[in-house]
Write a protein that holds these residues in place. Structure first.
Motif, PDB file in Angstrom:
ATOM      1  N   LYS A 135     -42.101 -10.272 -36.250  1.00 38.09           N
ATOM      2  CA  LYS A 135     -41.083  -9.276 -35.898  1.00 38.09           C
ATOM      3  C   LYS A 135     -40.187  -9.073 -37.122  1.00 38.09           C
ATOM      4  N   ILE A 136     -40.118  -7.831 -37.571  1.00 40.30           N
ATOM      5  CA  ILE A 136     -39.340  -7.481 -38.756  1.00 40.30           C
ATOM      6  C   ILE A 136     -37.956  -6.957 -38.369  1.00 40.30           C
ATOM      7  N   MET A 137     -37.902  -6.214 -37.266  1.00 41.59           N
ATOM      8  CA  MET A 137     -36.631  -5.679 -36.779  1.00 41.59           C
ATOM      9  C   MET A 137     -36.589  -5.813 -35.262  1.00 41.59           C
ATOM     10  N   ASP A 138     -35.409  -6.152 -34.752  1.00 40.97           N
ATOM     11  CA  ASP A 138     -35.222  -6.164 -33.307  1.00 40.97           C
ATOM     12  C   ASP A 138     -34.414  -4.924 -32.910  1.00 40.97           C
ATOM     13  N   GLU A 139     -34.072  -4.840 -31.647  1.00 42.03           N
ATOM     14  CA  GLU A 139     -33.366  -3.670 -31.120  1.00 42.03           C
ATOM     15  C   GLU A 139     -32.043  -3.415 -31.854  1.00 42.03           C
ATOM     16  N   ILE A 163     -32.612  -2.076 -35.426  1.00 42.95           N
ATOM     17  CA  ILE A 163     -33.002  -0.660 -35.392  1.00 42.95           C
ATOM     18  C   ILE A 163     -31.786   0.211 -35.132  1.00 42.95           C
ATOM     19  N   ARG A 164     -30.936  -0.198 -34.201  1.00 35.43           N
ATOM     20  CA  ARG A 164     -29.710   0.563 -33.904  1.00 35.43           C
ATOM     21  C   ARG A 164     -28.822   0.677 -35.136  1.00 35.43           C
ATOM     22  N   ARG A 165     -28.644  -0.448 -35.845  1.00 37.15           N
ATOM     23  CA  ARG A 165     -27.819  -0.427 -37.062  1.00 37.15           C
ATOM     24  C   ARG A 165     -28.431   0.458 -38.135  1.00 37.15           C
ATOM     25  N   ALA A 166     -29.743   0.403 -38.299  1.00 39.23           N
ATOM     26  CA  ALA A 166     -30.425   1.228 -39.308  1.00 39.23           C
ATOM     27  C   ALA A 166     -30.241   2.712 -39.003  1.00 39.23           C
ATOM     28  N   VAL A 167     -30.383   3.095 -37.743  1.00 36.99           N
ATOM     29  CA  VAL A 167     -30.205   4.500 -37.361  1.00 36.99           C
ATOM     30  C   VAL A 167     -28.766   4.939 -37.613  1.00 36.99           C
ATOM     31  N   GLN A 201     -33.818  12.208 -32.211  1.00 35.01           N
ATOM     32  CA  GLN A 201     -32.848  12.294 -31.109  1.00 35.01           C
ATOM     33  C   GLN A 201     -31.758  11.226 -31.257  1.00 35.01           C
ATOM     34  N   ARG A 202     -32.165  10.039 -31.673  1.00 30.85           N
ATOM     35  CA  ARG A 202     -31.170   8.968 -31.879  1.00 30.85           C
ATOM     36  C   ARG A 202     -30.240   9.303 -33.051  1.00 30.85           C
ATOM     37  N   LEU A 203     -30.793   9.872 -34.122  1.00 27.42           N
ATOM     38  CA  LEU A 203     -29.965  10.288 -35.252  1.00 27.42           C
ATOM     39  C   LEU A 203     -29.017  11.408 -34.834  1.00 27.42           C
ATOM     40  N   LYS A 204     -29.515  12.346 -34.046  1.00 24.26           N
ATOM     41  CA  LYS A 204     -28.684  13.445 -33.556  1.00 24.26           C
ATOM     42  C   LYS A 204     -27.492  12.895 -32.775  1.00 24.26           C
ATOM     43  N   LYS A 205     -27.765  11.942 -31.890  1.00 24.76           N
ATOM     44  CA  LYS A 205     -26.697  11.340 -31.085  1.00 24.76           C
ATOM     45  C   LYS A 205     -25.686  10.610 -31.978  1.00 24.76           C
ATOM     46  N   GLY A 215     -34.530   3.318 -43.218  1.00 22.34           N
ATOM     47  CA  GLY A 215     -33.940   2.267 -42.400  1.00 22.34           C
ATOM     48  C   GLY A 215     -34.188   0.900 -42.995  1.00 22.34           C
ATOM     49  N   LYS A 216     -35.446   0.630 -43.385  1.00 24.63           N
ATOM     50  CA  LYS A 216     -35.799  -0.658 -43.974  1.00 24.63           C
ATOM     51  C   LYS A 216     -37.070  -0.508 -44.804  1.00 24.63           C
ATOM     52  N   ASN A 217     -37.054  -1.068 -46.008  1.00 21.70           N
ATOM     53  CA  ASN A 217     -38.245  -1.164 -46.840  1.00 21.70           C
ATOM     54  C   ASN A 217     -38.952  -2.466 -46.493  1.00 21.70           C
ATOM     55  N   ILE A 218     -40.237  -2.370 -46.169  1.00 23.79           N
ATOM     56  CA  ILE A 218     -41.022  -3.550 -45.831  1.00 23.79           C
ATOM     57  C   ILE A 218     -42.253  -3.579 -46.730  1.00 23.79           C
ATOM     58  N   PRO A 219     -42.262  -4.437 -47.742  1.00 16.68           N
ATOM     59  CA  PRO A 219     -43.462  -4.543 -48.573  1.00 16.68           C
ATOM     60  C   PRO A 219     -44.620  -5.082 -47.735  1.00 16.68           C
ATOM     61  N   THR A 220     -45.742  -4.388 -47.766  1.00 13.47           N
ATOM     62  CA  THR A 220     -46.908  -4.791 -46.984  1.00 13.47           C
ATOM     63  C   THR A 220     -48.149  -4.745 -47.860  1.00 13.47           C
ATOM     64  N   THR A 221     -49.205  -5.330 -47.365  1.00 18.37           N
ATOM     65  CA  THR A 221     -50.513  -5.121 -47.988  1.00 18.37           C
ATOM     66  C   THR A 221     -51.161  -3.959 -47.240  1.00 18.37           C
ATOM     67  N   LYS A 222     -52.188  -3.382 -47.847  1.00 20.92           N
ATOM     68  CA  LYS A 222     -52.886  -2.281 -47.174  1.00 20.92           C
ATOM     69  C   LYS A 222     -53.589  -2.752 -45.908  1.00 20.92           C
ATOM     70  N   ALA A 223     -53.919  -4.036 -45.837  1.00 19.24           N
ATOM     71  CA  ALA A 223     -54.617  -4.577 -44.671  1.00 19.24           C
ATOM     72  C   ALA A 223     -53.674  -4.773 -43.482  1.00 19.24           C
ATOM     73  N   GLN A 224     -52.381  -4.837 -43.735  1.00 21.85           N
ATOM     74  CA  GLN A 224     -51.427  -5.056 -42.656  1.00 21.85           C
ATOM     75  C   GLN A 224     -51.166  -3.768 -41.890  1.00 21.85           C
ATOM     76  N   ASN A 225     -50.697  -3.926 -40.661  1.00 24.85           N
ATOM     77  CA  ASN A 225     -50.357  -2.794 -39.809  1.00 24.85           C
ATOM     78  C   ASN A 225     -48.891  -2.936 -39.399  1.00 24.85           C
ATOM     79  N   VAL A 226     -48.149  -1.845 -39.507  1.00 25.87           N
ATOM     80  CA  VAL A 226     -46.754  -1.836 -39.080  1.00 25.87           C
ATOM     81  C   VAL A 226     -46.672  -1.051 -37.782  1.00 25.87           C
ATOM     82  N   GLN A 227     -46.098  -1.664 -36.755  1.00 28.83           N
ATOM     83  CA  GLN A 227     -45.994  -1.033 -35.448  1.00 28.83           C
ATOM     84  C   GLN A 227     -44.523  -0.917 -35.058  1.00 28.83           C
ATOM     85  N   VAL A 228     -44.087   0.317 -34.824  1.00 23.25           N
ATOM     86  CA  VAL A 228     -42.742   0.574 -34.334  1.00 23.25           C
ATOM     87  C   VAL A 228     -42.842   0.769 -32.827  1.00 23.25           C
TER      88      VAL A 228
END
Length: 177
Positions: free
Chosen positions: A5-9, A12-16, A47-51, A148-161
């Protein structure tokens, strides 16, 4: 496959919230400003940015939805009959400051498709890009203006929001692989 887990709720709220302030600062307020979310999670983030912007400035800004399916350069690889959903931009984008919003920024090909789709609706004064996650590995010369956040990854990794509105779960960002 290992998951982290890279970011929790709350992250994410703070990043937005931070991104909303950065958008307002760079654009000197909300005049001629609009957000356009790329389906699916980009729409939710827009929508979150708009709010957040409305809470900061006390003014509402136009927000649209962009489906890029038919503009993708890998359309034939997705499915024999890809699902095309509605694009909803019910305002004139000509001479507007448009902020495209997406969840994960990777190769840049999704953004290239979004740019191609967007110019079918008019000629904005400027197009900026806001993404929740920038994971690197660009294949095209495109960069994000708001991250919101830079996450260095490898091409083999998957990022799921994962966002509550689309996934029915608690907001989080996971990296697999």
């Amino acid at each position: 496959m290992a998951q982290a887990k890279i970011m929790d709720e709350e992250a994410i709220r703070r990043a937005v919230s931070r991104m909303a302030h950065e958008i307002l600062e760079k654009n000197k307020g909300v005049e001629h400003l609009a957000l356009i979310g790329i389906r699916t999670r980009g729409v939710i983030l827009a929508q979150r940015l708009k709010k957040a912007i409305q809470e900061i400035e006390g003014k509402e800004i136009p927000t649209g939805i962009l489906d890029i399916t038919l503009y993708r350069d890998d359309l034939t690889l997705i499915a024999p009959k890809p699902l095309v959903r509605e694009t909803l931009i019910d305002f004139d984008i000509t001479d507007m400051k448009i902020v495209l919003v997406d969840d994960v920024f990777y190769t840049g090909r999704t953004i290239r498709a979004a740019l191609n789709a967007l110019v079918d609706f008019g000629r904005p004064a400027v197009i900026q890009l806001a993404v929740l996650i920038d994971r690197g590995h660009r294949e095209l010369p495109i960069r994000a203006d708001f991250v919101g956040k830079n996450i260095p990854t490898t091409k083999a990794q998957n990022v799921q929001v994962i966002l509550g509105e689309s996934d029915g779960k608690t907001d989080e960002v996971m990296v697999e692989g």
